[in-house]
Design a protein around this motif. Structure first.
Motif, PDB file in Angstrom:
ATOM      1  N   GLU A  14       6.990 -98.304 -71.037  1.00 49.67           N
ATOM      2  CA  GLU A  14       5.726 -97.787 -70.500  1.00 49.67           C
ATOM      3  C   GLU A  14       4.560 -98.638 -71.000  1.00 49.67           C
ATOM      4  O   GLU A  14       3.666 -99.007 -70.220  1.00 49.67           O
ATOM      5  CB  GLU A  14       5.545 -96.331 -70.925  1.00 49.67           C
ATOM      6  CG  GLU A  14       4.235 -95.707 -70.453  1.00 49.67           C
ATOM      7  CD  GLU A  14       3.999 -94.325 -71.048  1.00 49.67           C
ATOM      8  OE1 GLU A  14       3.017 -93.680 -70.653  1.00 49.67           O
ATOM      9  OE2 GLU A  14       4.789 -93.908 -71.936  1.00 49.67           O
ATOM     10  N   LEU A  15       4.558 -98.967 -72.280  1.00 53.00           N
ATOM     11  CA  LEU A  15       3.497 -99.793 -72.856  1.00 53.00           C
ATOM     12  C   LEU A  15       3.467-101.172 -72.196  1.00 53.00           C
ATOM     13  O   LEU A  15       2.398-101.682 -71.835  1.00 53.00           O
ATOM     14  CB  LEU A  15       3.722 -99.931 -74.364  1.00 53.00           C
ATOM     15  CG  LEU A  15       2.742-100.815 -75.138  1.00 53.00           C
ATOM     16  CD1 LEU A  15       1.318-100.309 -74.994  1.00 53.00           C
ATOM     17  CD2 LEU A  15       3.143-100.879 -76.609  1.00 53.00           C
ATOM     18  N   LEU A  16       4.627-101.770 -71.984  1.00 55.31           N
ATOM     19  CA  LEU A  16       4.690-103.083 -71.353  1.00 55.31           C
ATOM     20  C   LEU A  16       4.258-103.033 -69.893  1.00 55.31           C
ATOM     21  O   LEU A  16       3.582-103.953 -69.404  1.00 55.31           O
ATOM     22  CB  LEU A  16       6.103-103.646 -71.458  1.00 55.31           C
ATOM     23  CG  LEU A  16       6.560-104.090 -72.849  1.00 55.31           C
ATOM     24  CD1 LEU A  16       8.026-104.502 -72.818  1.00 55.31           C
ATOM     25  CD2 LEU A  16       5.699-105.219 -73.387  1.00 55.31           C
ATOM     26  N   GLU A  17       4.634-101.983 -69.188  1.00 52.79           N
ATOM     27  CA  GLU A  17       4.264-101.883 -67.774  1.00 52.79           C
ATOM     28  C   GLU A  17       2.768-101.709 -67.605  1.00 52.79           C
ATOM     29  O   GLU A  17       2.174-102.249 -66.663  1.00 52.79           O
ATOM     30  CB  GLU A  17       5.036-100.743 -67.125  1.00 52.79           C
ATOM     31  CG  GLU A  17       6.520-101.082 -66.915  1.00 52.79           C
ATOM     32  CD  GLU A  17       7.314 -99.927 -66.347  1.00 52.79           C
ATOM     33  OE1 GLU A  17       6.831 -98.771 -66.440  1.00 52.79           O
ATOM     34  OE2 GLU A  17       8.413-100.169 -65.804  1.00 52.79           O
ATOM     35  N   VAL A  18       2.126-100.960 -68.511  1.00 54.25           N
ATOM     36  CA  VAL A  18       0.668-100.831 -68.474  1.00 54.25           C
ATOM     37  C   VAL A  18       0.031-102.193 -68.749  1.00 54.25           C
ATOM     38  O   VAL A  18      -0.924-102.604 -68.072  1.00 54.25           O
ATOM     39  CB  VAL A  18       0.183 -99.780 -69.489  1.00 54.25           C
ATOM     40  CG1 VAL A  18      -1.344 -99.791 -69.570  1.00 54.25           C
ATOM     41  CG2 VAL A  18       0.675 -98.399 -69.105  1.00 54.25           C
ATOM     42  N   ALA A  19       0.563-102.923 -69.737  1.00 52.43           N
ATOM     43  CA  ALA A  19       0.040-104.257 -70.046  1.00 52.43           C
ATOM     44  C   ALA A  19       0.222-105.199 -68.865  1.00 52.43           C
ATOM     45  O   ALA A  19      -0.652-106.026 -68.565  1.00 52.43           O
ATOM     46  CB  ALA A  19       0.738-104.808 -71.285  1.00 52.43           C
ATOM     47  N   LEU A  20       1.342-105.063 -68.170  1.00 52.49           N
ATOM     48  CA  LEU A  20       1.632-105.945 -67.044  1.00 52.49           C
ATOM     49  C   LEU A  20       0.614-105.772 -65.923  1.00 52.49           C
ATOM     50  O   LEU A  20       0.253-106.743 -65.249  1.00 52.49           O
ATOM     51  CB  LEU A  20       3.050-105.669 -66.539  1.00 52.49           C
ATOM     52  CG  LEU A  20       3.571-106.554 -65.411  1.00 52.49           C
ATOM     53  CD1 LEU A  20       3.582-108.022 -65.837  1.00 52.49           C
ATOM     54  CD2 LEU A  20       4.979-106.105 -65.008  1.00 52.49           C
ATOM     55  N   ARG A  21       0.126-104.551 -65.741  1.00 47.82           N
ATOM     56  CA  ARG A  21      -0.836-104.294 -64.666  1.00 47.82           C
ATOM     57  C   ARG A  21      -2.154-105.029 -64.896  1.00 47.82           C
ATOM     58  O   ARG A  21      -2.867-105.340 -63.947  1.00 47.82           O
ATOM     59  CB  ARG A  21      -1.072-102.792 -64.515  1.00 47.82           C
ATOM     60  CG  ARG A  21       0.118-102.055 -63.913  1.00 47.82           C
ATOM     61  CD  ARG A  21      -0.284-100.698 -63.382  1.00 47.82           C
ATOM     62  NE  ARG A  21      -0.588 -99.750 -64.438  1.00 47.82           N
ATOM     63  CZ  ARG A  21       0.305 -98.930 -65.012  1.00 47.82           C
ATOM     64  NH1 ARG A  21       1.577 -98.974 -64.614  1.00 47.82           N
ATOM     65  NH2 ARG A  21      -0.052 -98.096 -65.953  1.00 47.82           N
ATOM     66  N   PRO A  62      -3.829-103.293 -75.929  1.00 46.82           N
ATOM     67  CA  PRO A  62      -2.664-102.422 -75.711  1.00 46.82           C
ATOM     68  C   PRO A  62      -3.079-100.988 -75.426  1.00 46.82           C
ATOM     69  O   PRO A  62      -4.046-100.474 -75.991  1.00 46.82           O
ATOM     70  CB  PRO A  62      -1.896-102.525 -77.034  1.00 46.82           C
ATOM     71  CG  PRO A  62      -2.949-102.840 -78.050  1.00 46.82           C
ATOM     72  CD  PRO A  62      -3.985-103.661 -77.349  1.00 46.82           C
ATOM     73  N   ASP A  63      -2.354-100.354 -74.532  1.00 41.50           N
ATOM     74  CA  ASP A  63      -2.602 -98.949 -74.207  1.00 41.50           C
ATOM     75  C   ASP A  63      -2.248 -98.081 -75.407  1.00 41.50           C
ATOM     76  O   ASP A  63      -1.177 -98.230 -75.998  1.00 41.50           O
ATOM     77  CB  ASP A  63      -1.754 -98.549 -73.001  1.00 41.50           C
ATOM     78  CG  ASP A  63      -2.002 -97.119 -72.591  1.00 41.50           C
ATOM     79  OD1 ASP A  63      -3.032 -96.864 -71.944  1.00 41.50           O
ATOM     80  OD2 ASP A  63      -1.164 -96.252 -72.932  1.00 41.50           O
ATOM     81  N   GLU A  64      -3.132 -97.189 -75.785  1.00 42.96           N
ATOM     82  CA  GLU A  64      -2.903 -96.348 -76.961  1.00 42.96           C
ATOM     83  C   GLU A  64      -2.254 -95.018 -76.614  1.00 42.96           C
ATOM     84  O   GLU A  64      -1.919 -94.238 -77.510  1.00 42.96           O
ATOM     85  CB  GLU A  64      -4.233 -96.098 -77.692  1.00 42.96           C
ATOM     86  CG  GLU A  64      -4.887 -97.351 -78.257  1.00 42.96           C
ATOM     87  CD  GLU A  64      -4.015 -98.040 -79.308  1.00 42.96           C
ATOM     88  OE1 GLU A  64      -3.231 -97.343 -79.984  1.00 42.96           O
ATOM     89  OE2 GLU A  64      -4.115 -99.276 -79.445  1.00 42.96           O
ATOM     90  N   THR A  65      -2.078 -94.745 -75.320  1.00 45.63           N
ATOM     91  CA  THR A  65      -1.507 -93.459 -74.931  1.00 45.63           C
ATOM     92  C   THR A  65      -0.029 -93.565 -74.559  1.00 45.63           C
ATOM     93  O   THR A  65       0.647 -92.546 -74.453  1.00 45.63           O
ATOM     94  CB  THR A  65      -2.278 -92.868 -73.742  1.00 45.63           C
ATOM     95  OG1 THR A  65      -2.142 -93.730 -72.605  1.00 45.63           O
ATOM     96  CG2 THR A  65      -3.761 -92.729 -74.081  1.00 45.63           C
ATOM     97  N   ALA A  66       0.457 -94.781 -74.340  1.00 48.76           N
ATOM     98  CA  ALA A  66       1.858 -94.952 -73.961  1.00 48.76           C
ATOM     99  C   ALA A  66       2.770 -94.432 -75.063  1.00 48.76           C
ATOM    100  O   ALA A  66       2.496 -94.586 -76.260  1.00 48.76           O
ATOM    101  CB  ALA A  66       2.142 -96.418 -73.683  1.00 48.76           C
ATOM    102  N   VAL A  67       3.867 -93.829 -74.653  1.00 45.74           N
ATOM    103  CA  VAL A  67       4.798 -93.226 -75.601  1.00 45.74           C
ATOM    104  C   VAL A  67       6.030 -94.096 -75.803  1.00 45.74           C
ATOM    105  O   VAL A  67       6.564 -94.178 -76.914  1.00 45.74           O
ATOM    106  CB  VAL A  67       5.217 -91.821 -75.116  1.00 45.74           C
ATOM    107  CG1 VAL A  67       6.253 -91.209 -76.050  1.00 45.74           C
ATOM    108  CG2 VAL A  67       3.991 -90.923 -74.990  1.00 45.74           C
TER     109      VAL A  67
END
Length: 288
Positions: free
Chosen positions: A265-272, A256-261
């Motif tokens: 946003e966290l899910l979209e980074v994971a989706l990439r 998981p992205d640790e910078t997402a707020v």
């Protein structure tokens, strides 16, 4: 065929870590395929329902960044469709009434294999209705678990599709609604892996399409019990979703992205970085 996936919780409690994993996994698969993600409330077992939990689950999902592409449906509003499927099976003589008690089936470990009721009819009480199963192997390929097979008659026997109380079984309702909603892939927890052969048999009997299947890891408590059945079910706080979302992604083998707020946003980074073919090979996870 355009991808259509779904998250189908039962209203037996609030959203917990295990059901969030199923929701996130199904959402990621649908979005990865540029498909649609639906939500279905499987509320056809009133004795097990917790008042208010259906509304609580549905209201919590957007707070975790997941919004369904179509209005949620409730299985309690679909009884007429299950009635029609049941009548189709009855007219084809694929089902039979059964008054068997647990003691009647004790010698076979609770499994009914006769294709007809072995107890005398009791006209003073309603029967359950069972579907006859073949003495053959039902095989399918699971996108995460690989090749699966089950000899229905030996493992589950003639299974109930309508209970004594008149409630339809999960197996029948799930099959009817997956077809009606046009679901192309079922993404759910691995506790339902052994239900899949029964559902495939029902699909064949009803002339319905068989979707693809992907069964995700289970989240267990420290004693090894499925989290939804644990007294420590770890209900999650929708007002503070980021920690729970990051844990759900970790369970699925996604860093998981640790910078997402924000949750989306966290899910979209994971989706990439998400690839359903590279999900962690299913093994259940324990939480403290």
């Amino acid at each position: 065929m355009n991808y259509r996936g779904r998250f189908a919780p039962s209203p037996t409690g609030l959203l917990h870590a295990g059901s969030l994993v199923a929701a996130v996994g199904s959402w990621l698969c649908a979005r990865h395929a540029n498909g649609r993600w639906l939500v279905r409330m499987e509320d056809i077992d009133p004795p097990r329902e917790v008042p208010g939990s259906a509304a609580a689950i549905l209201s919590a999902l957007p707070g975790f960044g997941m919004t369904a592409d179509e209005p949620a449906i409730y299985q309690s509003s679909r009884i007429a469709a299950y009635d029609a499927a049941f009548e189709q099976l009855r007219e084809a003589e694929l089902v039979f009434p059964c008054w068997c008690s647990r003691s009647d089936l004790a010698a076979t470990g609770g499994i009914h294999r006769d294709g007809h009721c072995i107890a005398p009819p009791d006209l003073h009480r309603a029967p359950a209705w069972r579907i006859r199963v073949p003495d053959e192997c039902i095989a399918f390929f699971d996108e995460l678990q690989g090749s699966q097979q089950q000899r229905l008659r030996e493992v589950v026997g003639d299974f109930v599709i309508r209970r004594v109380e008149g409630f339809y079984s999960y197996q029948l309702a799930c099959v009817v609604d997956d077809a009606w909603q046009g679901i192309t892939q079922v993404v759910r927890g691995s506790d339902l892996l052994d239900s899949t052969p029964r559902q495939i048999w029902l699909q064949r009997c009803l002339g319905l399409p068989t979707p693809g299947y992907l069964h995700l890891p289970l989240v267990l408590d420290s004693d090894g019990r499925k989290l939804s059945k644990s007294e420590r079910s770890q209900e999650i706080d929708p007002s503070n979703p980021m920690h729970a979302l990051r844990r759900a992604l970790s369970f699925l083998g996604i860093a998981p992205d640790e910078t997402a707020v924000y949750p989306l946003e966290l899910l979209e980074v994971a989706l990439r970085q998400f690839d359903p073919h590279q999900l962690t090979q299913c093994s259940d996870h324990r939480v403290a």
